[in-house]
Motif scaffolding. Structure first.
Motif, short mmCIF file in Angstrom:
data_model
loop_
_atom_site.label_atom_id
_atom_site.label_comp_id
_atom_site.label_asym_id
_atom_site.label_seq_id
_atom_site.Cartn_x
_atom_site.Cartn_y
_atom_site.Cartn_z
N UNK A 296 42.30 49.47 47.86
CA UNK A 296 41.59 48.16 47.53
C UNK A 296 40.72 48.62 46.32
N UNK A 297 40.37 49.87 46.13
CA UNK A 297 39.60 50.32 45.08
C UNK A 297 40.44 50.09 43.90
N UNK A 298 41.76 50.64 43.87
CA UNK A 298 42.67 50.48 42.67
C UNK A 298 42.79 48.91 42.30
N UNK A 299 42.88 47.99 43.46
CA UNK A 299 43.13 46.69 43.30
C UNK A 299 42.08 45.96 42.52
N UNK A 300 40.75 46.39 42.96
CA UNK A 300 39.60 45.80 42.50
C UNK A 300 39.46 46.41 41.02
N UNK A 301 39.92 47.54 40.81
CA UNK A 301 39.75 47.82 39.28
C UNK A 301 40.70 47.30 38.41
N UNK A 327 43.38 37.37 43.58
CA UNK A 327 44.47 36.98 43.13
C UNK A 327 45.19 38.33 43.18
N UNK A 328 44.77 39.58 42.65
CA UNK A 328 45.38 40.76 42.74
C UNK A 328 45.79 41.13 43.99
N UNK A 334 48.20 42.00 49.90
CA UNK A 334 46.85 42.49 50.76
C UNK A 334 46.07 41.30 50.94
N UNK A 335 45.23 41.42 52.30
CA UNK A 335 44.22 40.61 52.34
C UNK A 335 42.78 41.19 51.63
N UNK A 342 33.52 44.38 48.31
CA UNK A 342 33.70 44.65 46.91
C UNK A 342 32.68 45.23 46.39
N UNK A 343 31.50 44.75 46.49
CA UNK A 343 30.18 45.21 45.90
C UNK A 343 30.25 46.81 46.05
N UNK A 344 30.77 47.38 47.21
CA UNK A 344 30.57 48.94 47.38
C UNK A 344 31.56 49.56 46.37
#
Lengths: 396, 88
Positions: A296-301, A327-328, A334-335, A342-344
């Motif tokens: 999820x860090x990758x998805x966020x990035x 959207x990603x 992924x959920x 997300x803030x973390x």
């Protein structure tokens, strides 16, 4: 069409996790480390050792410790001593002691439950397990700085005083602490600091000639004979030397240059392949750093990269990036995680220096977190992350 | 307990197969993996321990079960499962 002829003989020899049999220009330090830990082969229950290995990025700290681990394991096996070398990168556990200890226990008891137990309980289980198995261990804590920053003096003190709390019992646990800069130890209080400063091995940055030796060694293991000329090794060494003598960077560059040669079906790694490899490496961000990020860090990035690719603004509100993240997530099946999570992610990526976060105060809507991507081109980051996530998706 | 009594329980056989495949496990984990409730899982684990097939290790608040290393019965059960699984 003629079959594709790769320049690689064994590209795994260029993997960041590969431990070479010889460590060019680290022989002296390896011998010293072997001396520090040689008691494990003679009288393991009578002593425990704590050693700090320090040095800049790519100076061989990790590989030196792993090499020692492999050497001692092999000798201990010959003497029927139950010995385990366990190497943990603290940053992968966000520097938190409990999950680090849990991971170590699972090396011995793979199904030990992950949740609900305090640091003290996991500590005590670890020592009990070592006693039960009559085993001895060197625990190498890599990127130890992140543990110091997260947990502070108490955790370090507990960790290093484990043996003293077991009066009359065999000594089972020795430590190698790996960190870039000794200055972080100054953050600790005096008692925690004094338990750490036993033996320190400082690794100097490699010189250009040393890098040539290291890279030539890897070339002979990883590439087909004659596919990498001396001038190419020299060019890569020069580039690695300007990157503060970073051997890991040089090895990564070598691998990438080989990939460009294969993609062009050149049958030879030419200087142009090296130049292409250099331009493909994102400044300030290495492939090895991306690999250690969570899904999820990758998805966020990736969401951050896409946001800045499409919007010509320096800062984005976290809430906007969060929409892109959702959207990603949908794209990768992924959920999406909660806002707090997300803030973390934003804070963690900021601590790695990949992102920058600032808190903006507005009189109308209160405080909001703003995200920026200061030094990495959004386009390059997107490309790199998409490739990495596709690989993960393929594995799932 | 008689042989037929020990091995007549489907739950006990599931537990033995699970521990054979995964090594030591705590009660909650066993119960979750065989889809049984905690109480009956704990009860059956205790039966298998009393028979000397499994042994319990206590780590603070955690009880983990595994095959009893020194027990001939445990070896026999492991052999049986191994042969059975291989011939599937």
């Amino acid at each position: 069409m003629a079959p594709h002829q790769s320049v690689f003989k064994d590209e795994a020899k260029l993997d960041i996790n590969y431990i070479p049999q010889q460590l060019p220009h680290r022989e002296k330090e390896h011998r010293l480390l072997m001396e520090f830990f040689s008691f494990i082969l003679r009288c393991p229950e009578k002593m425990a050792q704590r050693v700090i290995i320090t040095g800049d990025v790519g100076t061989g700290k990790t590989v030196l410790a792993q090499h020692l681990g492999a050497s001692i394991t092999s000798e201990a096996n010959k003497r029927a001593i139950k010995f385990r070398y366990v190497h943990v990168n603290c940053r992968e556990y966000r520097g938190s002691l409990q999950p680090i200890l849990h991971h170590i226990v699972t090396v011995f008891r793979p199904n030990y439950p992950a949740r609900g137990y305090s640091v003290e309980e996991v500590f005590s289980t670890l020592m009990q397990v070592l006693d039960e198995d009559n085993a001895f261990m060197i625990l190498a804590l890599d990127e130890f700085d992140s543990l110091i920053e997260k947990e502070g003096s108490d955790a370090v003190y507990k960790l290093t005083r484990l043996q003293e709390m077991r009066l009359g019992k065999p000594q089972r646990l020795s430590f190698i602490f790996i960190l870039r800069d000794l200055k972080v130890i100054e953050q600790l209080d005096a008692s925690a600091r004094s338990t750490l400063q036993h033996s320190i091995i400082s690794l100097e940055c490699y010189g250009k000639a040393q890098l040539v030796d290291i890279l030539s060694d890897r070339v002979s293991m990883a590439f087909e004979l004659g596919t990498v000329q001396e001038d190419v090794v020299d060019l890569i060494s020069e580039l690695a030397f300007t990157e503060t003598g970073n051997a890991r960077f040089g090895i990564e560059l070598l691998w990438r240059a080989g990939k460009y040669a294969d993609a062009a079906d050149a049958g030879l790694v030419e200087p142009e392949c090296v130049r292409m490899a250099v331009s493909s490496i994102i400044p300030g961000l290495r492939r090895s750093e991306l690999v250690s990020l969570g899904l999820h860090e990758k998805l966020f990035l990736l969401a951050v990269a896409r946001f800045f690719k499409e919007n010509e603004q320096a800062y984005a509100p976290l809430t906007e990036v969060e929409k892109a993240y959702a959207i990603v997530c949908e794209e990768f099946g992924e959920e999406p995680n909660s806002h707090t999570q997300v803030w973390n992610y934003a804070q963690f990526l900021s601590s790695l220096g990949i992102l920058k976060t600032v808190v903006a105060t507005s009189t109308v809507r209160g405080r909001s977190t703003q995200v920026s991507l200061p030094s990495i081109p959004a386009f390059e980051l997107e490309k790199e992350l998409s490739a990495s996530l596709e690989v993960e998706k393929g594995r799932a | 307990m008689e042989l037929e009594e020990v091995f007549s329980s489907k739950l006990r056989m599931k537990i033995l197969k699970l521990i054979y495949n995964l090594g030591s496990l705590n009660i909650t984990d066993v119960a979750r993996r065989i889809n049984a409730n905690f109480a009956s899982t704990a009860e059956n684990l205790e039966v298998l321990e009393a028979e000397g097939i499994l042994q319990e290790r206590v780590y603070g608040r955690i009880r983990m079960y595994r095959f009893n290393e020194g027990s001939a019965k445990a070896k026999a059960v492991q052999n049986l499962i191994e042969v059975w699984e291989q011939s599937k």
